[in-house]
Scaffold this motif. Structure first.
Motif, PDB file in Angstrom:
ATOM      1  N   ALA A 196      42.812  29.543  40.090  1.00 35.74           N
ATOM      2  CA  ALA A 196      42.478  30.871  39.702  1.00 35.74           C
ATOM      3  C   ALA A 196      43.177  31.183  38.412  1.00 35.74           C
ATOM      4  CB  ALA A 196      43.080  31.943  40.767  1.00 35.74           C
ATOM      5  N   ILE A 197      42.390  31.860  37.595  1.00 41.23           N
ATOM      6  CA  ILE A 197      43.228  32.355  36.292  1.00 41.23           C
ATOM      7  C   ILE A 197      44.186  33.289  36.317  1.00 41.23           C
ATOM      8  CG2 ILE A 197      42.454  32.949  33.879  1.00 41.23           C
ATOM      9  CD1 ILE A 197      39.527  32.100  34.459  1.00 41.23           C
ATOM     10  N   PRO A 198      45.271  33.248  35.832  1.00 38.45           N
ATOM     11  CA  PRO A 198      46.312  34.169  35.825  1.00 38.45           C
ATOM     12  C   PRO A 198      45.931  35.358  35.071  1.00 38.45           C
ATOM     13  CG  PRO A 198      47.066  32.477  34.595  1.00 38.45           C
ATOM     14  CD  PRO A 198      45.748  31.990  35.184  1.00 38.45           C
ATOM     15  N   GLY A 199      46.509  36.455  35.609  1.00 37.20           N
ATOM     16  CA  GLY A 199      46.419  37.716  34.691  1.00 37.20           C
ATOM     17  C   GLY A 199      45.187  38.432  34.890  1.00 37.20           C
ATOM     18  N   THR A 200      44.722  39.271  34.127  1.00 32.97           N
ATOM     19  CA  THR A 200      43.310  39.864  34.188  1.00 32.97           C
ATOM     20  C   THR A 200      42.738  40.093  32.695  1.00 32.97           C
ATOM     21  OG1 THR A 200      44.424  42.101  34.105  1.00 32.97           O
ATOM     22  CG2 THR A 200      43.988  41.304  36.247  1.00 32.97           C
ATOM     23  N   VAL A 201      41.451  40.634  32.807  1.00 32.87           N
ATOM     24  CA  VAL A 201      41.010  40.827  31.417  1.00 32.87           C
ATOM     25  C   VAL A 201      41.694  41.920  30.771  1.00 32.87           C
ATOM     26  CG1 VAL A 201      38.863  41.436  30.120  1.00 32.87           C
ATOM     27  CG2 VAL A 201      38.622  40.093  32.276  1.00 32.87           C
TER      28      VAL A 201
ATOM     29  N   ALA B  89      30.275  40.322  45.156  1.00 35.81           N
ATOM     30  CA  ALA B  89      30.416  41.158  44.005  1.00 35.81           C
ATOM     31  C   ALA B  89      31.306  40.529  42.996  1.00 35.81           C
ATOM     32  CB  ALA B  89      30.680  42.638  44.310  1.00 35.81           C
ATOM     33  N   LEU B  90      32.113  39.661  43.313  1.00 35.45           N
ATOM     34  CA  LEU B  90      33.117  39.004  42.400  1.00 35.45           C
ATOM     35  C   LEU B  90      32.826  37.955  41.409  1.00 35.45           C
ATOM     36  CD1 LEU B  90      36.150  39.195  44.999  1.00 35.45           C
ATOM     37  CD2 LEU B  90      35.067  40.990  43.488  1.00 35.45           C
ATOM     38  N   ASP B  91      33.064  37.572  40.193  1.00 32.28           N
ATOM     39  CA  ASP B  91      32.940  36.505  39.371  1.00 32.28           C
ATOM     40  C   ASP B  91      33.840  35.572  40.063  1.00 32.28           C
ATOM     41  OD1 ASP B  91      35.811  36.752  38.091  1.00 32.28           O
ATOM     42  OD2 ASP B  91      34.702  38.761  37.710  1.00 32.28           O
ATOM     43  N   VAL B  92      33.694  34.126  39.613  1.00 34.18           N
ATOM     44  CA  VAL B  92      34.298  33.060  40.075  1.00 34.18           C
ATOM     45  C   VAL B  92      35.775  33.047  40.164  1.00 34.18           C
ATOM     46  CG1 VAL B  92      32.423  31.579  40.030  1.00 34.18           C
ATOM     47  CG2 VAL B  92      34.040  31.584  38.084  1.00 34.18           C
ATOM     48  N   SER B  93      36.437  33.324  38.830  1.00 35.20           N
ATOM     49  CA  SER B  93      37.669  33.562  38.669  1.00 35.20           C
ATOM     50  C   SER B  93      38.548  34.494  39.792  1.00 35.20           C
ATOM     51  CB  SER B  93      38.195  33.877  37.411  1.00 35.20           C
ATOM     52  OG  SER B  93      37.796  35.193  36.990  1.00 35.20           O
ATOM     53  N   VAL B  94      37.935  35.764  39.960  1.00 34.25           N
ATOM     54  CA  VAL B  94      38.578  36.823  40.803  1.00 34.25           C
ATOM     55  C   VAL B  94      38.049  36.362  42.172  1.00 34.25           C
ATOM     56  CG1 VAL B  94      38.398  39.044  41.687  1.00 34.25           C
ATOM     57  CG2 VAL B  94      38.209  38.526  39.102  1.00 34.25           C
ATOM     58  N   GLN B  95      36.880  35.487  42.605  1.00 34.29           N
ATOM     59  CA  GLN B  95      36.922  34.997  43.864  1.00 34.29           C
ATOM     60  C   GLN B  95      37.710  33.797  44.301  1.00 34.29           C
ATOM     61  OE1 GLN B  95      32.587  33.554  45.521  1.00 34.29           O
ATOM     62  NE2 GLN B  95      33.793  31.818  44.570  1.00 34.29           N
ATOM     63  N   ALA B  96      38.172  33.240  43.298  1.00 35.55           N
ATOM     64  CA  ALA B  96      39.390  32.207  43.541  1.00 35.55           C
ATOM     65  C   ALA B  96      40.703  32.948  43.983  1.00 35.55           C
ATOM     66  CB  ALA B  96      39.334  31.332  42.153  1.00 35.55           C
ATOM     67  N   GLN B  97      41.127  34.066  43.075  1.00 28.73           N
ATOM     68  CA  GLN B  97      42.135  34.579  43.338  1.00 28.73           C
ATOM     69  C   GLN B  97      42.072  35.325  44.793  1.00 28.73           C
ATOM     70  OE1 GLN B  97      42.964  37.882  40.816  1.00 28.73           O
ATOM     71  NE2 GLN B  97      42.841  36.674  38.647  1.00 28.73           N
ATOM     72  N   ILE B  98      40.986  35.821  45.357  1.00 23.79           N
ATOM     73  CA  ILE B  98      40.935  36.512  46.376  1.00 23.79           C
ATOM     74  C   ILE B  98      40.911  35.379  47.657  1.00 23.79           C
ATOM     75  CG2 ILE B  98      39.436  37.887  48.170  1.00 23.79           C
ATOM     76  CD1 ILE B  98      40.697  39.445  45.755  1.00 23.79           C
ATOM     77  N   LEU B  99      40.227  34.373  47.334  1.00 23.44           N
ATOM     78  CA  LEU B  99      40.221  33.311  48.652  1.00 23.44           C
ATOM     79  C   LEU B  99      41.608  32.793  48.702  1.00 23.44           C
ATOM     80  CD1 LEU B  99      36.770  31.501  47.813  1.00 23.44           C
ATOM     81  CD2 LEU B  99      37.390  33.073  49.543  1.00 23.44           C
TER      82      LEU B  99
END
Length: 619
Positions: A278-283, A542-552
């Motif tokens: 997962a990519i740290p942080g947010t846009v 509804a999530l892009d792959v980076s946020v999906q990774a965070q949620i999973l």
């Protein structure tokens, strides 16, 4: 991408130096900054990136459908050479739905709830084609059939609320394609669709490209769909394109650190038991003035100058990338071969074969009545779920998969007691020996703390008149009266961080967020009361792959720490491969196959399961 060449032919949709600004409470927000792209007829151009990067705003700008607080302050949008920004609104209305059409991201908010779907589809056909009356209705039925709506002759007279999320999305696709446009803007067109219908829709788009020369701007977070559909890929971040290349080159040799991290965040069977990258942080907030690389605060390879100087656009043949590190050939070669993020973590512990079930469902039946009433219409009964049974242990994830309309969501809603008064439910659902269907009053309220749900459609499940802070604290106030206001506030702040939201979202309303951001709010709400069982109804669709990774990763950590059980309703087989211990396959209201994930996916016994797996797009 500012400064990048925009190829032009006699028939193209071309955007040059497009800048869009929005007036927001926090200040002037630059949603799109110097965008350049061109879409040819018979070409699929994919625009990818995280939620909040400006993809959907780009789509709205192309159709001149910006919200009231938005404006195009620079640039051009040309269709076959004519600048759409110079056309009067009357001429734009003729082009919208005719030559230039769009599939919107959220069908529930795009369809008129008080009009039958057939009326809405006929309206599009009669507005942009010569067909009228019975001929337009016949054309509408044909389009419903082409997009996979079962029994279109009957369903054409249904209202949107009678359809599942995937079926509503198919109606939206039919409306966008009915006038046979030259260019189609598809904003997450297959997000709510199961894999078989997704394949049918994508095959239909490819057929229209061959037969009618359809040009397609595909906005999606599903990189596997992009890999199979697109000729060109542009990666967008914080309002600007940071990488653009032919699809083959983009997936084989991604050059921007952001692109490589997105690809590393994709779940699959090989990553089971490991945390996703997962990519740290947010846009970043787009109200700020950027001096350097917008991705630098989240980039593990950032250097001192990245945050202070604007990265130049590097061109390698037809591959464009905005990154100062592209000048360093040694670094670029090493980075392409080494992972940018590494995560530890072992396999998620699952319950053994002899574990006592947390939830035991037996002979679950759900039926709905339709028709009847004071006009003397005959009442009909529809059996949505029939004889469903399964066990779910603490710390276990059971994936419920199947096509749209097969009864997955109905099963989940029945277990959370959301169908009382609207459906006939029978059978047993024992949670620690307590039958959920027999609970009333205070006992039912206590059970709601133990069982929560994450809904498929975040916009419809969030109160539009409540701020995010109120939404997240509402469940805590009702189900956790032992917490003080200060403790509730601390928990809400912690939840925002865990699901990848900035603290400044708390005083905003749901309509101010993208679809992916709203889903993160819905997930935080479900997690707030620390349930023992969560029904996850398409929680990452509804999530892009980076946020999906965070949620999973988050769900995986919670399961390891608390032993929460997950009933994971999804059509994303890649997510199932990564997260599920067992799979139950549903078809027409019944479970037709169940077993460990490796066995069901590796050696399915039923033809229906094999058909589902054959339709899954792969990178």
């Amino acid at each position: 991408m500012s400064g990048a060449p925009v190829p032009m032919t006699g028939s193209a949709l071309a955007v040059t130096d497009l800048t869009v600004e929005l007036e927001a409470d926090a200040g002037l927000l630059r949603a799109i900054d110097g965008l350049r792209l061109a879409i040819e007829r018979r070409q699929t151009f994919a625009l990818v990136g995280e939620s909040g990067c400006g993809k959907s705003m780009t789509a709205l700008a192309l159709l001149r459908l910006l919200p009231e607080n938005g404006r195009v302050c620079a640039g051009h949008i040309r269709l076959d050479g004519a600048d759409l920004l110079d056309l009067p609104e009357r001429e734009m209305r003729r082009l919208r739905g005719g030559r230039l059409s769009m599939i919107f991201q959220e069908p529930a908010t795009s369809l008129n709830p008080v009009m039958r779907v057939g009326e809405q589809l006929r309206e599009a056909i009669e507005t942009h084609t010569p067909l009228r009356g019975a001929a337009a209705r016949a054309k509408a039925i044909d389009w419903l059939r082409r997009v996979g709506i079962p029994e279109p002759e009957r369903r054409i007279d249904d209202y949107p609320f009678r359809m599942s999320g995937g079926q509503k999305q198919r109606v939206m696709i039919a409306m966008a394609l009915a006038a046979e446009p030259d260019f189609l803007i598809a904003d997450e067109p297959t997000t709510a669709l199961d894999v078989t219908i997704q394949k049918q829709i994508l095959d239909l788009l490819l057929q229209l490209q061959r037969e009618q020369g359809l040009g397609l701007l595909l906005i999606t977070h599903d990189l596997a769909v992009v890999r199979g559909m697109a000729q060109q890929v542009a990666l967008m971040y914080a309002g600007e394109i940071v990488e653009q290349a032919p699809a083959e080159d983009f997936f084989a040799r991604p050059r921007h650190p952001y692109a490589r991290l997105l690809l590393a965040a994709l779940p699959d069977a090989h990553k089971r038991g490991q945390a996703l990258a997962a990519i740290p942080g947010t846009v970043p907030a787009l109200t700020q003035h950027f001096e350097g690389c917008r991705f630098a605060p989240r980039c593990g390879q950032a250097r001192a100058g990245c945050a202070s100087s604007l990265p130049p656009i590097q061109q390698h043949g037809s591959h464009l990338v905005r990154c100062v590190l592209e000048d360093d050939a040694v670094w670029a070669e090493a980075a392409a071969q080494a992972p940018l993020n590494s995560h530890g973590g072992g396999a998620v512990p699952s319950a053994g074969p002899g574990a006592v079930p947390l939830l035991s469902v037996r002979d679950l039946n759900v039926s709905f009545d339709s028709g009847g009433g004071w006009l003397g219409r005959k009442r009909h009964s529809f059996q949505a779920v029939e004889g469903v049974g399964f066990d779910l242990a603490a710390g276990e994830t059971l994936a419920l998969v199947g096509e749209s309309g097969c009864g997955k969501t109905t099963t989940g809603k029945a277990l959370v007691q959301l169908l009382r008064g609207s459906a006939r439910v029978s059978g047993q659902a024992l949670l620690d020996g307590q039958d959920l269907f027999a609970l009333e009053g205070e006992a039912l309220r206590q059970a709601r703390r133990s069982v929560q749900i994450i809904f498929q459609d975040p916009f419809a499940s969030l109160n539009p008149r409540m701020r995010v802070a109120e939404i997240l604290e509402e469940g805590l106030e009702t189900l956790r009266p032992d917490l003080s206001p200060g403790q509730r506030r601390d928990r809400v702040l912690a939840l925002c961080g865990r699901v990848g939201l900035r603290e400044d979202v708390l005083q905003r309303y749901p309509h101010e967020f993208s679809g992916g951001q709203r889903q993160r709010i819905a997930i935080a709400r479900a997690l707030a009361v620390e349930p023992r069982l969560i029904v996850c109804d398409e929680p990452t669709s509804a999530l892009d792959v980076s946020v999906q990774a965070q949620i999973l990763n988050l769900l995986r950590e919670l399961q390891r720490e608390t032993g929460v059980a997950l009933l994971f309703i999804t059509h994303n087989i890649a997510v199932v491969e990564y997260v599920a211990h067992r799979i139950a396959v549903m078809n027409r209201g019944r479970i037709v196959e169940t077993g460990p994930t490796e066995r069901v996916l590796g050696a399915p016994e039923q033809d229906y399961t094999r058909t589902l797996l054959a339709a899954v797009p792969r990178l």
